[in-house]
Design an enzyme around this catalytic site. Structure first.
Site, PDB file in Angstrom:
ATOM      1  N   ASP A  19      -1.733  -0.004  -8.892  1.00 36.56           N
ATOM      2  CA  ASP A  19      -0.969  -0.998  -8.129  1.00 36.56           C
ATOM      3  C   ASP A  19       0.218  -0.391  -7.399  1.00 36.56           C
ATOM      4  OD1 ASP A  19      -2.585  -3.185  -9.154  1.00 36.56           O
ATOM      5  OD2 ASP A  19      -1.575  -2.778 -11.051  1.00 36.56           O
ATOM      6  N   GLY A  23      -3.432   0.441  -0.828  1.00 39.49           N
ATOM      7  CA  GLY A  23      -4.160  -0.266   0.228  1.00 39.49           C
ATOM      8  C   GLY A  23      -3.525  -0.045   1.596  1.00 39.49           C
ATOM      9  N   ASN A  46     -13.557  -3.122 -10.874  1.00 41.00           N
ATOM     10  CA  ASN A  46     -12.379  -3.591 -11.609  1.00 41.00           C
ATOM     11  C   ASN A  46     -11.089  -3.201 -10.901  1.00 41.00           C
ATOM     12  OD1 ASN A  46     -12.732  -0.901 -12.072  1.00 41.00           O
ATOM     13  ND2 ASN A  46     -12.117  -0.949 -14.201  1.00 41.00           N
ATOM     14  N   HIS A  49      -8.009  -3.995  -3.971  1.00 36.76           N
ATOM     15  CA  HIS A  49      -7.034  -3.754  -2.917  1.00 36.76           C
ATOM     16  C   HIS A  49      -6.853  -5.075  -2.178  1.00 36.76           C
ATOM     17  CE1 HIS A  49      -6.990   0.507  -3.482  1.00 36.76           C
ATOM     18  NE2 HIS A  49      -8.290   0.597  -3.291  1.00 36.76           N
ATOM     19  N   GLN A 236      -7.519   2.977  -9.248  1.00 37.29           N
ATOM     20  CA  GLN A 236      -6.644   3.272 -10.397  1.00 37.29           C
ATOM     21  C   GLN A 236      -5.668   4.412 -10.076  1.00 37.29           C
ATOM     22  OE1 GLN A 236     -10.224   3.225 -11.911  1.00 37.29           O
ATOM     23  NE2 GLN A 236     -10.109   1.049 -12.254  1.00 37.29           N
ATOM     24  N   ARG A 321      -0.561 -12.136 -16.026  1.00 39.48           N
ATOM     25  CA  ARG A 321       0.564 -11.842 -16.938  1.00 39.48           C
ATOM     26  C   ARG A 321       1.578 -10.924 -16.266  1.00 39.48           C
ATOM     27  NH1 ARG A 321      -3.012 -10.576 -21.536  1.00 39.48           N
ATOM     28  NH2 ARG A 321      -2.580  -8.433 -20.975  1.00 39.48           N
TER      29      ARG A 321
HETATM   30  P1  GDP Z   1      -3.257  -0.672  -5.043  1.00 40.40           P
HETATM   31  O1  GDP Z   1      -3.776  -1.214  -6.325  1.00 40.40           O
HETATM   32  O2  GDP Z   1      -2.521   0.604  -5.213  1.00 40.40           O
HETATM   33  O3  GDP Z   1      -4.279  -0.618  -3.941  1.00 40.40           O
HETATM   34  O4  GDP Z   1      -2.150  -1.704  -4.581  1.00 40.40           O
HETATM   35  P2  GDP Z   1      -2.189  -2.733  -3.392  1.00 40.40           P
HETATM   36  O5  GDP Z   1      -2.352  -2.022  -2.099  1.00 40.40           O
HETATM   37  O6  GDP Z   1      -3.108  -3.863  -3.693  1.00 40.40           O
HETATM   38  O7  GDP Z   1      -0.645  -3.212  -3.472  1.00 40.40           O
HETATM   39  C1  GDP Z   1      -0.126  -3.838  -4.619  1.00 40.40           C
HETATM   40  C2  GDP Z   1       0.892  -4.881  -4.197  1.00 40.40           C
HETATM   41  O8  GDP Z   1       2.084  -4.253  -3.736  1.00 40.40           O
HETATM   42  C3  GDP Z   1       0.410  -5.775  -3.062  1.00 40.40           C
HETATM   43  O9  GDP Z   1       0.799  -7.103  -3.335  1.00 40.40           O
HETATM   44  C4  GDP Z   1       1.158  -5.222  -1.872  1.00 40.40           C
HETATM   45  O10 GDP Z   1       1.359  -6.216  -0.880  1.00 40.40           O
HETATM   46  C5  GDP Z   1       2.467  -4.792  -2.487  1.00 40.40           C
HETATM   47  N1  GDP Z   1       3.155  -3.723  -1.729  1.00 40.40           N
HETATM   48  C6  GDP Z   1       2.612  -2.583  -1.251  1.00 40.40           C
HETATM   49  N2  GDP Z   1       3.546  -1.821  -0.644  1.00 40.40           N
HETATM   50  C7  GDP Z   1       4.722  -2.487  -0.743  1.00 40.40           C
HETATM   51  C8  GDP Z   1       6.078  -2.202  -0.332  1.00 40.40           C
HETATM   52  O11 GDP Z   1       6.383  -1.174   0.252  1.00 40.40           O
HETATM   53  N3  GDP Z   1       7.026  -3.146  -0.633  1.00 40.40           N
HETATM   54  C9  GDP Z   1       6.728  -4.294  -1.289  1.00 40.40           C
HETATM   55  N4  GDP Z   1       7.729  -5.131  -1.564  1.00 40.40           N
HETATM   56  N5  GDP Z   1       5.466  -4.591  -1.701  1.00 40.40           N
HETATM   57  C10 GDP Z   1       4.480  -3.699  -1.428  1.00 40.40           C
END
Ligand code: GDP
Length: 444
Positions: A19, A23, A46, A49, A236, A321
């Site tokens: 997380d 993405g 599981n 993005h 992951q 959670r």
């Molecule tokens: P992944 O599991 O690494 O692919 O994570 P995601 O790309 O799904 O991002 C996880 C969450 O972090 C999402 O809700 C994004 O919108 C949020 N997010 C990503 N980059 C940033 C950032 O620079 N600032 C903030 N505040 N949220 C971010």
């Protein structure tokens, strides 16, 4: 020989425990017309993005995150454990909202091991029974275990009638065995009574992915030799690597570059850049060691987690959670940078740093029973439990930087924090995330 292999593969990996916001950077790289492929090489359905389409958010679970880019071919490579039923559902979900998914722009490996219905049943039995591990109960570890036992079934089985007959038998026997296990553990509600019906339905849906099943090993070889740009997107993160992570609190795959090479069948010399993504606050789903965890300052924890309504709130995607939360951990990233020969650091959630207050704690080393170390002990939860973080305090700005789009416009304190991280991790930051939106990304 190696001199003839073009360096065309850019990897995007998670440096922490998932997380991190991978993405957004994958999306940014995929927008470059030079890049022609986005490839998933590890994990299963599981990992998720978040993609933005017509101003709405959609989650991809099994599919690569390049599916919204017209010029990109998306590849689910051999290292991914494929649940064909879920993949078929996901494909139809995206087709319904008008996303083009044909065999020209989506390829699924013919040699991926499959997650079968009884793998999911066994996972649920373990989660609700005696051996709870906090898994997402999607059958991943059970499919990975069958793969190691040399009892896995490859996606190619869906394409031949005789192999499909064997597959049907395997599923039916698997469900019968899982039923026995459920009964023994007093989990009657997890027994499947209509074995034939369930198997029939599963096979009927699963064969919907047949048009996409292809030899992705050759696809990747040809693409590399042609010099096509390829983005390899890791699911992951390094903390969940089955060999380098916090064993046994890990996933079933190798999310870093080692897993990428085998998981998409490419030579190491084809790798150009490795982007490691890390967010300003570290968060953690489930049990296991969390060296820099904050457990006492509940006001700070709540500020960092945000509200469940926030798009970027720190809540588990499947469980809802609150995630465990803590401080930026340099030894963890330094170790991951070394193991993966990382060339670029991507720092996300820099916009949220002011939530820490006037200063932010950053762990630069750990105290252990054997002295001070500045690398994280890999591969053992037990060794990580014995580490106490040693922090430095770095001043934080108070301005809102979420609409800043250029590095030069960042507050001086933000630049100093970035420089501190670069110096200690030993890798230059090349992108900075300042908000959840796609455009909230600064190129340094
Ligand atoms: P992944 O599991 O690494 O692919 O994570 P995601 O790309 O799904 O991002 C996880 C969450 O972090 C999402 O809700 C994004 O919108 C949020 N997010 C990503 N980059 C940033 C950032 O620079 N600032 C903030 N505040 N949220 C971010």
């Amino acid at each position: 020989m190696n001199h003839e292999i073009p360096r065309v593969v850019d990897a995007v990996i998670g440096g922490q425990r998932g997380d991190e916001g991978k993405g957004k950077i994958t999306d940014e790289l995929a927008s470059d017309p030079y890049n022609r492929f986005v490839v998933r090489y590890n994990g299963a359905d599981n990992a998720g993005h978040t993609l933005l389409h017509d101003d709405k958010e959609y989650d991809t679970h099994g599919l690569p995150s390049g599916i919204l880019h017209e010029h990109i071919t998306n590849v689910v490579a051999n290292g991914v454990l494929v649940n064909p039923h879920h993949t078929a559902l996901e494909i139809s979900k995206f087709k319904k909202i008008g996303v083009r998914l044909e065999n020209e722009n989506l390829a699924i490996s013919n040699i991926s091991c499959m997650i079968l219905p009884h793998h999911i049943q066994l996972d649920k039995i373990r989660e609700q029974g005696n051996g709870r591990q906090g898994s997402t109960a999607r059958g991943v570890a059970f499919a990975a275990s069958d793969q190691s036992l040399r009892e896995g079934v490859l996606t190619e089985s869906l394409t031949s009638s005789s192999a499909k007959r064997e597959l049907r038998e395997k599923i039916e026997t698997g469900i019968e065995a899982a039923n026995k296990e459920a009964a023994e553990q007093g989990l009657g509600h997890l027994m499947v009574h209509n074995v034939k019906g369930v198997t029939d339905y599963w096979l009927r849906r699963s064969v919907e992915i047949v048009p996409y099943i292809t030899d992705t090993v050759s696809l990747m070889r040809d693409a590399v030799l042609r010099g096509d740009g390829i983005i390899a997107e890791g699911a992951q993160a390094m903390g969940l690597d089955k060999n380098y992570g916090q064993y046994p609190c890990v996933s079933s795959s190798n999310p870093g570059v080692a897993g990428m090479l085998s998981g998409m069948a490419i030579p190491h010399s084809s790798v150009k850049d490795v982007y490691m993504v890390a967010k300003m606050m570290r968060s953690h789903v489930g049990g296991g060691p969390f060296i820099t965890e904050e457990t006492e300052d509940h006001q700070l924890i709540d500020r960092l987690i945000g509200s469940p309504d926030d798009i970027d709130g720190e809540y588990g995607t499947s469980t809802g959670r609150k995630r465990r939360i803590g401080y930026f951990d340099i030894p963890e990233l330094k170790t991951a940078a070394h193991l993966n020969d990382v060339t670029h650091l991507v720092l996300t959630k820099l916009d949220l740093a002011p939530r820490f207050g006037d200063s932010i704690k950053i762990a630069t080393s750990y105290l252990t029973p054997d002295g001070v170390i500045d690398y994280v002990p890999v591969g053992s939860a037990r060794q990580q439990e014995a580490c106490t973080p040693i922090y430095e305090e770095i001043p934080v700005w108070s301005e809102d930087i979420s609409s800043t789009r250029s590095y030069n416009e960042l507050p001086l304190k933000a630049k100093r924090l970035i420089a501190f991280i670069e110096e200690h991790v030993g890798v230059q930051v090349s992108y900075i995330g300042v908000g959840p939106g796609r455009e909230q990304l600064i190129k340094k």
